[in-house]
Structures are given as C-alpha cells and as structure tokens.
Design a protein around this motif. Structure first.
Motif: not given
Length: 313
Positions: A70-86, A95-101
């Motif tokens: 899973v890759v998470v690119p940058g975004y313009v307002e990182p101070q705003a917490p992402p939605p709980a679903t995200v 938790a199931r073993g995916a690599r995070l980037v």
C-alpha cells in the motif's frame, strides 16, 4: 517481503493528493511487469483534487484488502486526520502482512494510524518538525531521503519518492530490475536512503530583539573567533544571563546559533563563488579545511565538493 509476478500495489489517493507524489508509484510500478497497480480513493471523502484538476480512481478502499503493498502519496493538508475508514483500512492491511510505503507527507497518515510509533521514519524536511511534534513516539529522521524499516518504508518529497520506489524494486527483484526502471525513468539508479535531504538554509528566527545587535555583529564577523564570555561582554551581561536570554530569543545556544550561521554562509559561498574549500573554511569561521569538511558533512549531510557540484549556479 518478496514480490512475485502480479504483486498488487494499491496507491491510496487522499483528498488534496499531490500530483507528482501520486504519479511516482503509478509510473514506477505501473510500467513494471512484476507489479499490478490500482489507484484507490475513499468514496466518502468527496472529490480528490489537487493542482487544479480532479483525480478519479477505479477502486475504493476495498483495494487495500487485497494489496501486497500500500502506497500513500503526500497530500496538501497532512495536519487534518484522515477519515477513520482510511485509518482502519491501512491498519487492517498492515495486520495481514501488507507492506506500507509513504511518499512525503503520506507519513502523517501512517502516523495517524499508529503504525509509526517506536519506528524510524522520515517525511519532507519542511514537515518533519510537525510530524515529530504531533507524534512524539516516532523516531523522525528529518534529513534522510528515505527510511526502510522492513514492512514500513517512508520517504521525503518527490524525487526521494522515486528513490524509494526504485529501492523497493531493488529489494524485491534485484539491482538489474531497479536499474532498468531507473533508465526508463531517466533517474539515478540508486541514491541511498541515508543520503541527506537538502534542507532549507539557516534563517535566524528570533523572538526577541534585546540581543539583536549582538547577533547582527556575529553575522558580520563570522570569520572571527568568538567565545561566550566575549559575546556576553559585548551584550553587557553576565555569562549566565547572556546564555539564558539568547536561548529565550532563539531557542538555541549562542555557539549552536553561530555554527548554523557559519554553515549557512559556507553554503552561500559554495553556491555562488569558485572559492577553494580552504578559503570557504576560513571565510566561514569553521576552522581548518578538515574541520570544515567534518562540520559541513555533519550539518548538511554531504561534502562541500558534492554540495557545490549540486547547487553551483
């Protein structure tokens, strides 16, 4: 984690995603036969727009359930917490073993999910202090191009994101595969993660002006030798009072402030003149050429010669 043919990469475009950051994993992995890339969004978050255009994606958060990376690119307002679903989707993927980037400020999403606690991580140097302030349990490394902590990898902005994606290919499939992708991208085949970001030059940030004349004099006399006692006498204060007032006005000690100013002047000389390193060392007040090189590398993360090659106008 090793990648097999058809390794699934989910690129999560959050609201305000930075166009270049989004394009990096899509381009680096999307044109590589070893990977299958899907760009996904949170449908409940509304249009994903940045840079004057709107981003649409073929998948929602369900793509996180099947992704190997899973890759998470940058975004313009990182101070705003992402939605709980995200955040829940990212936690479940990890938790199931995916690599995070993460690329650039995408690290804030991994941090908000609690996945960087106790780990080393980086982000764009301009946002590193805020990442550390918001999430003090993270070992933030502000001058690293990228940090590989096994199952979680973070990077600084834009070109460092390319470096990290190429590093992932190198880790998964070896140097030859990474070099092939680098040639296709017309990118350097390898910049190690511990190479420093080229952070902004020192700018005196003062919260008081009582000692402003002393600091101005220091800036005008960087090549001279200074001591705290001499500076305190110039300020007509005791040594202890001078150190305390200086700390209050600058958030640092007199000698640390002076060293930062000298490094800044050395960077200016390296960028704008052809002065030899010996002369830059003398003009900046940083001592012998050997002492200058050591101090410069410690603060900037590269040698004076390499810095000049990169930034000489």
């Amino acid at each position: 984690m090793s990648a097999t043919a058809g390794h699934r990469v989910a690129v999560l475009a959050l609201p305000g995603v930075l166009p270049l950051d989004l394009g990096i994993p899509a381009q680096v992995f999307g044109s590589d036969p070893h990977y299958r890339v899907t760009v996904c969004v949170d449908p409940a978050a509304g249009p994903v727009s940045s840079g004057g255009f709107t981003v649409t994606a073929p998948a929602g958060l369900e793509a996180l359930r099947d992704a190997d990376t899973v890759v998470v690119p940058g975004y313009v307002e990182p101070q705003a917490p992402p939605p709980a679903t995200v955040l829940s989707g990212i936690r479940s993927a990890h938790a199931r073993g995916a690599r995070l980037v993460s690329i650039c400020t995408g690290a804030f999403t991994l941090a908000a999910a609690g996945l960087l606690d106790g780990r080393p991580a980086t982000t764009h140097w301009r946002d590193a202090a805020e990442l550390q302030r918001r999430y003090p349990r993270i070992d933030v490394r502000p001058n690293r191009l990228f940090v590989d902590d096994g199952d979680i990898l973070t990077s600084a902005g834009v070109t460092a994101g390319i470096d990290l994606c190429l590093h992932v290919i190198r880790r998964d499939h070896g140097a030859a595969a990474a070099n092939d992708r680098a040639r296709a991208l017309v990118a350097p085949p390898q910049r190690p993660g511990d190479q420093a970001q080229f952070i902004e030059r020192f700018r005196p940030a003062d919260r008081g002006d009582e000692l402003a004349p002393v600091r101005a004099w220091m800036l005008d006399n960087l090549a001279a030798r200074h001591s705290v006692d001499e500076l305190a006498r110039r300020a007509h204060m005791s040594r202890r009072t001078f150190i305390r007032r200086f700390q209050q006005e600058t958030d640092t000690s007199p000698m640390a402030w002076l060293t930062a100013a000298r490094i800044d002047w050395a960077r200016e000389l390296l960028e704008t003149t052809a002065a030899p390193v010996e002369q830059v060392a003398r003009l900046s007040g940083l001592g012998s050429p050997a002492a200058f090189r050591a101090a410069f590398h410690r603060h900037v993360g590269t040698s004076p010669a390499d810095y000049r090659t990169t930034f000489r106008r």
